[in-house]
Design a protein around this motif. Structure first.
Motif, short mmCIF file in Angstrom:
data_model
loop_
_atom_site.label_atom_id
_atom_site.label_comp_id
_atom_site.label_asym_id
_atom_site.label_seq_id
_atom_site.Cartn_x
_atom_site.Cartn_y
_atom_site.Cartn_z
N GLN A 1 -8.73 34.16 12.65
CA GLN A 1 -8.40 32.80 12.99
C GLN A 1 -6.88 32.62 12.95
N VAL A 2 -6.35 31.88 13.93
CA VAL A 2 -4.91 31.64 14.00
C VAL A 2 -4.46 30.83 12.79
N GLN A 3 -3.34 31.23 12.23
CA GLN A 3 -2.78 30.50 11.09
C GLN A 3 -1.31 30.21 11.36
N LEU A 4 -0.92 28.96 11.16
CA LEU A 4 0.47 28.53 11.31
C LEU A 4 0.91 27.92 9.99
N VAL A 5 2.00 28.44 9.43
CA VAL A 5 2.48 27.96 8.13
C VAL A 5 3.93 27.54 8.26
N GLU A 6 4.18 26.25 8.03
CA GLU A 6 5.52 25.69 8.12
C GLU A 6 6.24 25.78 6.77
N SER A 7 7.56 25.83 6.85
CA SER A 7 8.40 25.78 5.65
C SER A 7 9.78 25.28 6.06
N GLY A 8 10.59 24.96 5.06
CA GLY A 8 11.97 24.58 5.32
C GLY A 8 12.26 23.10 5.27
N GLY A 9 11.24 22.29 5.07
CA GLY A 9 11.49 20.86 4.97
C GLY A 9 12.23 20.51 3.69
N GLY A 10 12.67 19.28 3.60
CA GLY A 10 13.39 18.84 2.41
C GLY A 10 14.04 17.50 2.63
N SER A 11 14.91 17.14 1.70
CA SER A 11 15.62 15.86 1.75
C SER A 11 17.11 16.12 1.94
N VAL A 12 17.70 15.42 2.91
CA VAL A 12 19.13 15.55 3.18
C VAL A 12 19.72 14.18 3.41
N GLN A 13 21.03 14.10 3.33
CA GLN A 13 21.74 12.88 3.69
C GLN A 13 21.80 12.77 5.21
N GLY A 15 23.12 12.80 8.72
CA GLY A 15 24.18 13.65 9.25
C GLY A 15 24.04 15.11 8.83
N GLY A 16 23.14 15.38 7.91
CA GLY A 16 22.93 16.74 7.44
C GLY A 16 22.07 17.56 8.37
N SER A 17 21.79 18.79 7.93
CA SER A 17 21.03 19.74 8.75
C SER A 17 19.92 20.39 7.94
N LEU A 18 18.90 20.80 8.65
CA LEU A 18 17.80 21.57 8.08
C LEU A 18 17.31 22.56 9.14
N ARG A 19 16.72 23.65 8.70
CA ARG A 19 16.06 24.56 9.63
C ARG A 19 14.61 24.74 9.19
N LEU A 20 13.70 24.37 10.05
CA LEU A 20 12.28 24.57 9.80
C LEU A 20 11.83 25.92 10.35
N SER A 21 10.85 26.51 9.66
CA SER A 21 10.26 27.77 10.12
C SER A 21 8.75 27.61 10.22
N CYS A 22 8.16 28.33 11.16
CA CYS A 22 6.70 28.35 11.30
C CYS A 22 6.28 29.80 11.49
N VAL A 122 10.18 16.20 6.13
CA VAL A 122 11.62 16.08 6.33
C VAL A 122 12.02 14.65 6.03
N THR A 123 13.02 14.49 5.16
CA THR A 123 13.51 13.16 4.82
C THR A 123 15.02 13.14 4.97
#
Length: 126
Positions: A1-13, A15-22, A122-123
């Motif tokens: 069965q296909v599985q997709l797992v996300e990561s990389g979320g979080g809280s930033v101010q 104007g900030g940056s984040l990188r999500l992964s799946c 993501v916040t």
């Protein structure tokens, strides 16, 4: 069965940056689309960005110029680099995939996708 797992979320101010992964497993389609969607409580899920097996991309107007979608086929991993984050980008972000190819580019419609991850929050605070 296909599985997709996300990561990389979080809280930033704002104007900030984040990188999500799946990380995708048992997803062995030659032709496919895979993308990022987001949803706030009480609102409909919406497409953010998608990429297909040819490398074509689609972006929602609200994120063009700020978000970049990419994939590493060797690692079976999808990414979403998010720059200049705004409070209105605050949502649960989901990875989704479908074993299909669309000549007009990867769609951003929720109903086109068959496989979904559990999401990452993501916040962006002002």
């Amino acid at each position: 069965q296909v599985q997709l797992v996300e990561s990389g979320g979080g809280s930033v101010q704002s104007g900030g940056s984040l990188r999500l992964s799946c990380a995708a497993s048992r997803f062995s389609y030659i032709n496919y689309c895979i993308g990022w969607f987001r949803q706030a409580p009480g609102k409909e899920r919406e497409g953010v960005a998608a990429i297909d097996s040819d490398g074509s991309t689609s972006y929602a107007d609200s994120v063009k110029g700020r978000f970049t979608i990419s994939q590493d086929n060797a690692k079976n991993t999808l990414y979403l680099k998010m720059n200049s984050l705004k409070p209105e980008d605050t949502d649960m972000y989901y990875c989704a995939a479908v074993g299909a190819y669309y000549s007009g580019g990867p769609p951003l419609e929720v109903y086109e996708y068959d496989y979904w991850g559990q999401g990452t929050q993501v916040t962006a605070s002002s």
